[in-house]
Design a protein around this motif. Structure first.
Motif, PDB file in Angstrom:
ATOM      1  N   GLY A 509       0.819  -1.207   0.000  1.00 53.23           N
ATOM      2  CA  GLY A 509       0.000   0.000   0.000  1.00 53.23           C
ATOM      3  C   GLY A 509       0.848   1.249   0.000  1.00 53.23           C
ATOM      4  O   GLY A 509       0.530   2.241  -0.698  1.00 53.23           O
ATOM      5  N   PHE A 510       1.947   1.232   0.766  1.00 51.42           N
ATOM      6  CA  PHE A 510       2.828   2.395   0.769  1.00 51.42           C
ATOM      7  C   PHE A 510       3.481   2.588  -0.600  1.00 51.42           C
ATOM      8  O   PHE A 510       3.590   3.716  -1.101  1.00 51.42           O
ATOM      9  N   ILE A 511       3.898   1.491  -1.212  1.00 48.56           N
ATOM     10  CA  ILE A 511       4.529   1.592  -2.528  1.00 48.56           C
ATOM     11  C   ILE A 511       3.547   2.207  -3.537  1.00 48.56           C
ATOM     12  O   ILE A 511       3.929   3.037  -4.378  1.00 48.56           O
ATOM     13  N   ALA A 512       2.286   1.843  -3.423  1.00 48.97           N
ATOM     14  CA  ALA A 512       1.279   2.416  -4.327  1.00 48.97           C
ATOM     15  C   ALA A 512       1.154   3.924  -4.117  1.00 48.97           C
ATOM     16  O   ALA A 512       1.039   4.693  -5.085  1.00 48.97           O
ATOM     17  N   HIS A 513       1.179   4.379  -2.847  1.00 49.07           N
ATOM     18  CA  HIS A 513       1.127   5.824  -2.587  1.00 49.07           C
ATOM     19  C   HIS A 513       2.377   6.519  -3.125  1.00 49.07           C
ATOM     20  O   HIS A 513       2.296   7.630  -3.675  1.00 49.07           O
ATOM     21  N   ALA A 514       3.553   5.874  -2.962  1.00 53.71           N
ATOM     22  CA  ALA A 514       4.791   6.476  -3.464  1.00 53.71           C
ATOM     23  C   ALA A 514       4.768   6.585  -4.988  1.00 53.71           C
ATOM     24  O   ALA A 514       5.237   7.580  -5.556  1.00 53.71           O
ATOM     25  N   ARG A 515       4.225   5.577  -5.658  1.00 53.22           N
ATOM     26  CA  ARG A 515       4.106   5.657  -7.114  1.00 53.22           C
ATOM     27  C   ARG A 515       3.214   6.822  -7.528  1.00 53.22           C
ATOM     28  O   ARG A 515       3.493   7.530  -8.517  1.00 53.22           O
ATOM     29  N   GLU A 516       2.139   7.030  -6.774  1.00 53.53           N
ATOM     30  CA  GLU A 516       1.243   8.151  -7.083  1.00 53.53           C
ATOM     31  C   GLU A 516       1.973   9.472  -6.914  1.00 53.53           C
ATOM     32  O   GLU A 516       1.790  10.406  -7.709  1.00 53.53           O
ATOM     33  N   PHE A 517       2.814   9.563  -5.884  1.00 52.15           N
ATOM     34  CA  PHE A 517       3.612  10.776  -5.689  1.00 52.15           C
ATOM     35  C   PHE A 517       4.518  11.005  -6.900  1.00 52.15           C
ATOM     36  O   PHE A 517       4.635  12.130  -7.417  1.00 52.15           O
ATOM     37  N   VAL A 518       5.168   9.946  -7.362  1.00 54.34           N
ATOM     38  CA  VAL A 518       6.093  10.078  -8.493  1.00 54.34           C
ATOM     39  C   VAL A 518       5.340  10.517  -9.754  1.00 54.34           C
ATOM     40  O   VAL A 518       5.809  11.391 -10.501  1.00 54.34           O
ATOM     41  N   ARG A 519       4.157   9.918  -9.987  1.00 56.08           N
ATOM     42  CA  ARG A 519       3.387  10.319 -11.168  1.00 56.08           C
ATOM     43  C   ARG A 519       2.963  11.779 -11.081  1.00 56.08           C
ATOM     44  O   ARG A 519       3.011  12.516 -12.077  1.00 56.08           O
ATOM     45  N   HIS A 520       2.556  12.195  -9.893  1.00 55.12           N
ATOM     46  CA  HIS A 520       2.057  13.561  -9.736  1.00 55.12           C
ATOM     47  C   HIS A 520       3.175  14.582  -9.856  1.00 55.12           C
ATOM     48  O   HIS A 520       2.948  15.717 -10.277  1.00 55.12           O
ATOM     49  N   HIS A 521       4.382  14.197  -9.445  1.00 57.10           N
ATOM     50  CA  HIS A 521       5.520  15.132  -9.454  1.00 57.10           C
ATOM     51  C   HIS A 521       6.567  14.725 -10.499  1.00 57.10           C
ATOM     52  O   HIS A 521       7.769  14.982 -10.311  1.00 57.10           O
ATOM     53  N   ALA A 522       6.141  14.101 -11.571  1.00 59.07           N
ATOM     54  CA  ALA A 522       7.072  13.664 -12.616  1.00 59.07           C
ATOM     55  C   ALA A 522       7.850  14.846 -13.171  1.00 59.07           C
ATOM     56  O   ALA A 522       7.308  15.931 -13.408  1.00 59.07           O
ATOM     57  N   GLY A 523       9.134  14.666 -13.363  1.00 59.81           N
ATOM     58  CA  GLY A 523       9.974  15.713 -13.921  1.00 59.81           C
ATOM     59  C   GLY A 523      10.536  16.686 -12.921  1.00 59.81           C
ATOM     60  O   GLY A 523      11.345  17.548 -13.272  1.00 59.81           O
ATOM     61  N   THR A 524      10.109  16.581 -11.651  1.00 58.66           N
ATOM     62  CA  THR A 524      10.638  17.462 -10.606  1.00 58.66           C
ATOM     63  C   THR A 524      11.724  16.724  -9.834  1.00 58.66           C
ATOM     64  O   THR A 524      11.785  15.481  -9.842  1.00 58.66           O
ATOM     65  N   PRO A 525      12.605  17.455  -9.145  1.00 58.87           N
ATOM     66  CA  PRO A 525      13.645  16.780  -8.351  1.00 58.87           C
ATOM     67  C   PRO A 525      13.070  15.817  -7.311  1.00 58.87           C
ATOM     68  O   PRO A 525      13.620  14.718  -7.109  1.00 58.87           O
ATOM     69  N   ARG A 526      11.951  16.196  -6.661  1.00 61.81           N
ATOM     70  CA  ARG A 526      11.402  15.302  -5.639  1.00 61.81           C
ATOM     71  C   ARG A 526      10.784  14.065  -6.284  1.00 61.81           C
ATOM     72  O   ARG A 526      10.835  12.967  -5.736  1.00 61.81           O
ATOM     73  N   GLY A 527      10.178  14.242  -7.454  1.00 61.44           N
ATOM     74  CA  GLY A 527       9.649  13.080  -8.160  1.00 61.44           C
ATOM     75  C   GLY A 527      10.756  12.107  -8.534  1.00 61.44           C
ATOM     76  O   GLY A 527      10.608  10.885  -8.400  1.00 61.44           O
ATOM     77  N   GLN A 528      11.874  12.650  -9.013  1.00 60.44           N
ATOM     78  CA  GLN A 528      13.005  11.801  -9.376  1.00 60.44           C
ATOM     79  C   GLN A 528      13.604  11.128  -8.140  1.00 60.44           C
ATOM     80  O   GLN A 528      14.008   9.962  -8.191  1.00 60.44           O
ATOM     81  N   TYR A 529      13.613  11.854  -7.015  1.00 63.37           N
ATOM     82  CA  TYR A 529      14.143  11.294  -5.764  1.00 63.37           C
ATOM     83  C   TYR A 529      13.321  10.075  -5.348  1.00 63.37           C
ATOM     84  O   TYR A 529      13.884   9.013  -5.043  1.00 63.37           O
ATOM     85  N   TRP A 530      11.975  10.198  -5.377  1.00 61.69           N
ATOM     86  CA  TRP A 530      11.127   9.098  -4.932  1.00 61.69           C
ATOM     87  C   TRP A 530      11.074   7.975  -5.960  1.00 61.69           C
ATOM     88  O   TRP A 530      10.853   6.811  -5.604  1.00 61.69           O
ATOM     89  N   ALA A 531      11.358   8.266  -7.205  1.00 62.92           N
ATOM     90  CA  ALA A 531      11.499   7.194  -8.195  1.00 62.92           C
ATOM     91  C   ALA A 531      12.707   6.331  -7.845  1.00 62.92           C
ATOM     92  O   ALA A 531      12.660   5.091  -7.974  1.00 62.92           O
ATOM     93  N   ALA A 532      13.755   6.993  -7.365  1.00 65.46           N
ATOM     94  CA  ALA A 532      14.938   6.235  -6.942  1.00 65.46           C
ATOM     95  C   ALA A 532      14.636   5.412  -5.688  1.00 65.46           C
ATOM     96  O   ALA A 532      15.091   4.265  -5.567  1.00 65.46           O
ATOM     97  N   VAL A 533      13.866   5.987  -4.754  1.00 68.49           N
ATOM     98  CA  VAL A 533      13.490   5.220  -3.562  1.00 68.49           C
ATOM     99  C   VAL A 533      12.707   3.980  -3.962  1.00 68.49           C
ATOM    100  O   VAL A 533      12.934   2.870  -3.448  1.00 68.49           O
ATOM    101  N   LEU A 534      11.770   4.135  -4.904  1.00 68.28           N
ATOM    102  CA  LEU A 534      10.945   3.005  -5.337  1.00 68.28           C
ATOM    103  C   LEU A 534      11.793   1.910  -5.965  1.00 68.28           C
ATOM    104  O   LEU A 534      11.518   0.715  -5.796  1.00 68.28           O
ATOM    105  N   ARG A 535      12.830   2.286  -6.708  1.00 68.77           N
ATOM    106  CA  ARG A 535      13.675   1.265  -7.323  1.00 68.77           C
ATOM    107  C   ARG A 535      14.327   0.399  -6.254  1.00 68.77           C
ATOM    108  O   ARG A 535      14.476  -0.815  -6.424  1.00 68.77           O
ATOM    109  N   HIS A 536      14.687   1.012  -5.116  1.00 64.18           N
ATOM    110  CA  HIS A 536      15.289   0.236  -4.024  1.00 64.18           C
ATOM    111  C   HIS A 536      14.232  -0.579  -3.285  1.00 64.18           C
ATOM    112  O   HIS A 536      14.540  -1.656  -2.765  1.00 64.18           O
TER     113      HIS A 536
END
Length: 538
Positions: A509-536
Motif C-alpha cells: 500500500g505504501f509503494i502504491a502511494h509512493a508511485r502516485e507521488f512520483v506520477r504527480h511530481h514527474a519531472g521534478t527533483p522530488r519526483g526523481q528522488y522518490w522514483a529512486a526510492v521506489l527502485r530500491h
C-alpha cells in the motif's frame, strides 16, 4: 350547576374545607360545548385535568393528599363530555394568592383540549394532565408558556413550547418531537419523561431547570436530548433496566450533573466510529456520572474545568469506547478528575483529542484513574493520551512536557503508513488517536492526508531543521529549538527504513502511494528522488 352546552368557562370562587371534603365547582356559561345534564365536582386540594383521547372526555379527578404529599384516588369521578367538532375547550385554573385552599378563574387562557392542532395557550396553575396531539393530525401543538405543572399522558404530535418558566412539564410516552424555544428564565421549570421516548427533545436556550428522562420507565431512553446552550442537571433511567440507546447533545457548558443509571448500548461492530452518546459543546463545569458501562464515546469540545470537589467524569463500569476532551484537563480539588472502572482493549482516553491546541493541556496535578492505576500524563501503552504537538508523531509517544522528545522516530513510520489508508483504518489500529489523525499525518499542512505528505514526513523524520525551512509555521510546537535528529536521507537509506519498519502487509500500500507521488511530481527533483526510492523498494 351547569349552563347550556359550555365551551369557554371560568371557575367561580369555591372553598375547599377540611382535607377530603368535596370542592364544588360552578361553571358559568359562555359558549355551548358541555353536557347540560351533569354537575361537576373536584375533591381534595390537588386538581388534575385528564384528557382521555379515545372517548373525547375530560375528567376532573379526586386526590386525597396527606401531610407527606401522598395522594390516592376517590371512588367518585365526574366526566365532562366534549364535542370533538366544536373546537378546543379552554379553562384557566389559578390558586387564590390570598388562600392556598381556594381556586379562582382568570382571563389567561389554558388550552385543555390540546388534541386539536394549532392550539396556543398559556398554562398556569395546578397539575394539568392532557394528551398532546392527535396521531392522525400532523400539525404541531403550540404552547406560549408553561408557568405551572403540566403532565401529558402521551405526546402524539410535535409540541412547541415557547417558554417554560416554572413548574414541571412531564409526559409518560413521547412519540413526537418536543421543542422548548426559550428556557432562559432564572426559574425555568423541569422536564420529566417517565415512559418511552424515541423522539428528539430540543431546548433552544439554556436549561436552568432539571431534565429527567426514562424515570420509572417501561422502555429505555432512545431519543435525542439537544440543549442549545448551557445545561444543568440531567438524569437518565433512574429506575430502568437495559441499555440506553439515545444521545445527549449540549451546545455550551454542562454546569450541573449528568447522571446515567443505565449501561450505554453496545454499538454495531460493523460501525467503527459511531456517533458519541454524550457531546458537550464547550466545557464540563459540572459532573458526568455513568453508573454502568460506556460503550459509545463521551466527547467534550472544550475542557474539563470542574473546580469543586468531586470527580468530573466517573464511569463506574467498563469503558469500551472513548472519553475525548478537546481542551484542558484542569486539576480540581479531588483525587481524580476522570475515574474509570476498567477499560477494554479498544477503549481510550484522549486529552486534546483533535491535536490542534499546542502546548500542555493536561494540567499538572490532574489525575486519571483506570481501575487502580493512576495516570498524570501521556501513556500510549495504556491508551491514556495527551495528544502531542510534533508533526509525524503518529504513535503519540512524545512527552508533551519535554521538548527533547518532540520529534518523530522510527516507530512512527508504520503508523504513518496506516494513516495514509484513512482515518477509520488509523483509528482501528490506534484507538483514541483518530481525532488527531489529520493533525499528526498532514505533514505538509495542505489540509489533506495523502501521497503528498510522504515527502514531508520523511523530511520531518530525517532533518527537522530542513523541515521547518520547507514548511514554516506548519508545526505548532512551542519551545523547541531545532532539536531534530539528522539521519541519512539518500534513496537507499529511506527505502531501507520503510522496508525495516513498515509491516509487510502494509508495504504494498505504501509503494502504491509512493508511485502516485512520483506520477504527480514527474519531472521534478522530488519526483526523481522518490522514483529512486521506489527502485530500491521494489
Amino acid at each position: 350547576m351547569v349552563g347550556q352546552r359550555l365551551a369557554v368557562f371560568i371557575l367561580a370562587a369555591a372553598s375547599a374545607a377540611a382535607l377530603g371534603d368535596p370542592l364544588v365547582v360552578r361553571f358559568v356559561q359562555r359558549n355551548p360545548n358541555l353536557d347540560p345534564n351533569s354537575d361537576y365536582y373536584i375533591y381534595g386540594t390537588r386538581v388534575t385535568i385528564f384528557h382521555g383521547y379515545a372517548d373525547q372526555q375530560f375528567q376532573f379527578e379526586c386526590y386525597y393528599v396527606d401531610p407527606n404529599g401522598n395522594y390516592s384516588h376517590p371512588a367518585d369521578i365526574s366526566s365532562i363530555a366534549v364535542d370533538p367538532n366544536a373546537g378546543p375547550v379552554r379553562l384557566t385554573v389559578l390558586p387564590d394568592p390570598n388562600d392556598p385552599n381556594r381556586l379562582w378563574g382568570a382571563s389567561d387562557v389554558l388550552a385543555m383540549n390540546l388534541a386539536n392542532s394549532g392550539v396556543t395557550c398559556r398554562v398556569e396553575g395546578f397539575n394539568i394532565v392532557s394528551a398532546l396531539g392527535d396521531p392522525n393530525d400532523p400539525n404541531a401543538v403550540q404552547i406560549d408558556e408553561i408557568a405551572g405543572d403540566f403532565h401529558a399522558g402521551y405526546i402524539a404530535n410535535d409540541v412547541v413550547i415557547a417558554k417554560l418558566t416554572s413548574g414541571c412539564f412531564s409526559a409518560f410516552n413521547v412519540y413526537a418531537n418536543l421543542t422548548l424555544t426559550d428556557t432562559t428564565s432564572p426559574h425555568a421549570g423541569s422536564i420529566d419523561f417517565s415512559g418511552s421516548c424515541p423522539s428528539t427533545i430540543t431546548i433552544g436556550g439554556s436549561m436552568t431547570g432539571d431534565v429527567l428522562l426514562a424515570h420509572g420507565c417501561y422502555q429505555v431512553f432512545s431519543g435525542t436530548l439537544s440543549v442549545g446552550q448551557d445545561a444543568h442537571n440531567i438524569t437518565i433511567g433512574s429506575t430502568c433496566s437495559g441499555d440506553m440507546l439515545g444521545r445527549v447533545l449540549i451546545g455550551r457548558d454542562l454546569l450541573g450533573g449528568l447522571v446515567c443509571h443505565q449501561s450505554v448500548a453496545q454499538v454495531d461492530p460493523n460501525q467503527p466510529d459511531p456517533e458519541p452518546v454524550i457531546v458537550i459543546g464547550r466545557n464540563l463545569v459540572g459532573t458526568v456520572n455513568l453508573m454502568s458501562d460506556l460503550h459509545r464515546a463521551l466527547e467534550i469540545h472544550g475542557g474539563v474545568t470542574r473546580e469543586e470537589r468531586g470527580t468530573a467524569i466517573d464511569v463506574f463500569g467498563s469503558l469500551t469506547s472513548q472519553v475525548r476532551v478537546n481542551g484542558v484537563l484542569v486539576d480540581g480539588p479531588s483525587n481524580y478528575e476522570i475515574d474509570i472502572g476498567n477499560m477494554s482493549s479498544t477503549a481510550a482516553i484522549a486529552i486534546d483529542w483533535d491535536g490542534y491546541q499546542p502546548g500542555d493541556d493536561w494540567q499538572a496535578g490532574a489525575l486519571i484513574r483506570v481501575g487502580q492505576t493512576a495516570y498524570w500524563g501521556n501513556d500510549p501503552n495504556a491508551r491514556v493520551y495527551e495528544i502531542t504537538c510534533p508533526k509525524g508523531d503518529l504513535n503519540n509517544s512524545a512527552d508533551p512536557r519535554d521538548p527533547n522528545t518532540w520529534n518523530p522516530d522510527f516507530d512512527d513510520i508504520n503508523p504513518f503508513v496506516v494513516a495514509l489508508s484513512g482515518q477509520a483504518e488509523y483509528e482501528a489500529a490506534f484507538p483514541g488517536l483518530g481525532g488527531s489523525w489529520q493533525y499528526h499525518a498532514d505533514c505538509n499542512c495542505d489540509s489533506n492526508v495523502d501521497f503528498d505528505d510522504i515527502d514531508a514526513f520523511v523530511l520531518r523524520l530525517t532533518d527537522a531543521d530542513g523541515y521547518y525551512v520547507a514548511y514554516p509555521g506548519c508545526e505548532l510546537c512551542e519551545g523547541q529549538d531545532n532539536l531534530g535528529q539528522s539521519l541519512p536521507n539518500d534513496p537507499a537509506s529511506i527505502a531501507r527504513l520503510f522496508r525495516t519498519y513498515v509491516a509487510p502487509e502494509r508495504l504494498p500500500g505504501f509503494i502504491a502511494h509512493a508511485r502516485e507521488f512520483v506520477r504527480h511530481h514527474a519531472g521534478t527533483p522530488r519526483g526523481q528522488y522518490w522514483a529512486a526510492v521506489l527502485r530500491h523498494l521494489e
